[in-house]
Design a protein around this motif. Structure first.
Motif, PDB file in Angstrom:
ATOM      1  N   GLN A   1       1.000  -0.902   0.368  1.00  0.00           N
ATOM      2  CA  GLN A   1       0.174   0.110  -0.035  1.00  0.00           C
ATOM      3  C   GLN A   1       0.930   1.425   0.069  1.00  0.00           C
ATOM      4  OE1 GLN A   1      -2.519  -0.620   3.664  1.00  0.00           O
ATOM      5  NE2 GLN A   1      -4.042  -1.528   2.475  1.00  0.00           N
TER       6      GLN A   1
ATOM      7  N   SER B   1       3.911   0.331   2.806  1.00  0.00           N
ATOM      8  CA  SER B   1       3.443  -0.410   4.603  1.00  0.00           C
ATOM      9  C   SER B   1       3.159  -1.563   2.949  1.00  0.00           C
ATOM     10  CB  SER B   1       2.511   0.183   4.768  1.00  0.00           C
ATOM     11  OG  SER B   1       1.313  -0.604   3.629  1.00  0.00           O
TER      12      SER B   1
ATOM     13  N   ASN C   1      10.436   4.040   5.706  1.00  0.00           N
ATOM     14  CA  ASN C   1       9.626   3.400   4.054  1.00  0.00           C
ATOM     15  C   ASN C   1       9.042   4.473   3.902  1.00  0.00           C
ATOM     16  OD1 ASN C   1      10.515   0.568   4.836  1.00  0.00           O
ATOM     17  ND2 ASN C   1       8.612   0.789   6.195  1.00  0.00           N
ATOM     18  N   THR C   2       9.746   5.792   2.993  1.00  0.00           N
ATOM     19  CA  THR C   2       8.881   6.447   2.897  1.00  0.00           C
ATOM     20  C   THR C   2      10.110   7.090   1.724  1.00  0.00           C
ATOM     21  OG1 THR C   2      10.157   7.773   4.272  1.00  0.00           O
ATOM     22  CG2 THR C   2       7.761   7.090   5.283  1.00  0.00           C
TER      23      THR C   2
END
Length: 118
Positions: A3, A25, A77-78
Motif C-alpha cells: 500500500q 507499507s 519506508n518513505t
C-alpha cells in the motif's frame, strides 16, 4: 499487499515550494524502485522522477530537472518529492508507485493534488 499513501499536496502560489511524501507499507521497502508521476487535467499521466532501491541512482524527466528532487528513507519506508519554484503548469495529481523488477510499476498510491495559483 503493498500500500502506498501520498501526502503533502495543496494549494500554493506560483514560486512556492512543496514537499510530497509517499509512505509504503507491506513488503520490504528497500526491494522497490520508486517513482513519482503526475497527471494534469485533460492530460495523460507523465513520469516525473524515480529512485533506485538503495537511493544511489535517480532519474528525472528532462523537463523536471532542476526544480524536482526525489529522495527516500528506507528506515522509515518513505519517499519524498521536493518541488521548488512551482509553476501553474505543475498543477496535477501526483502519484508515487513502486516496482520490484524491470517493466511497468506494479503498485500505485491514490495520489495527492497539487494546485499552483498564478
Amino acid at each position: 499487499q503493498v500500500q502506498l499513501a501520498e501526502s503533502g499536496g495543496g494549494l500554493v502560489p506560483a514560486g512556492g515550494s512543496l514537499r510530497l511524501s509517499c509512505a509504503v507499507s507491506g513488503r520490504a521497502f528497500s526491494s522497490y524502485t520508486l517513482g513519482w508521476f503526475r497527471q494534469a487535467p485533460g492530460k495523460e499521466r507523465e513520469f516525473v522522477a524515480s529512485i533506485s532501491r538503495l537511493g544511489s541512482t535517480t532519474n528525472y524527466a528532462e523537463s523536471m530537472k532542476g526544480r524536482f528532487t526525489i529522495s527516500r528513507d528506507n528506515a522509515e519506508n518513505t519517499a519524498s518529492l521536493q518541488i521548488n519554484t512551482l509553476k501553474p503548469e505543475d498543477t496535477a495529481v501526483y502519484y508515487c508507485a513502486v516496482k520490484t523488477r524491470l517493466g511497468p510499476y506494479e503498485y500505485w498510491g491514490q495520489g495527492t493534488q497539487v494546485t499552483v495559483s498564478s
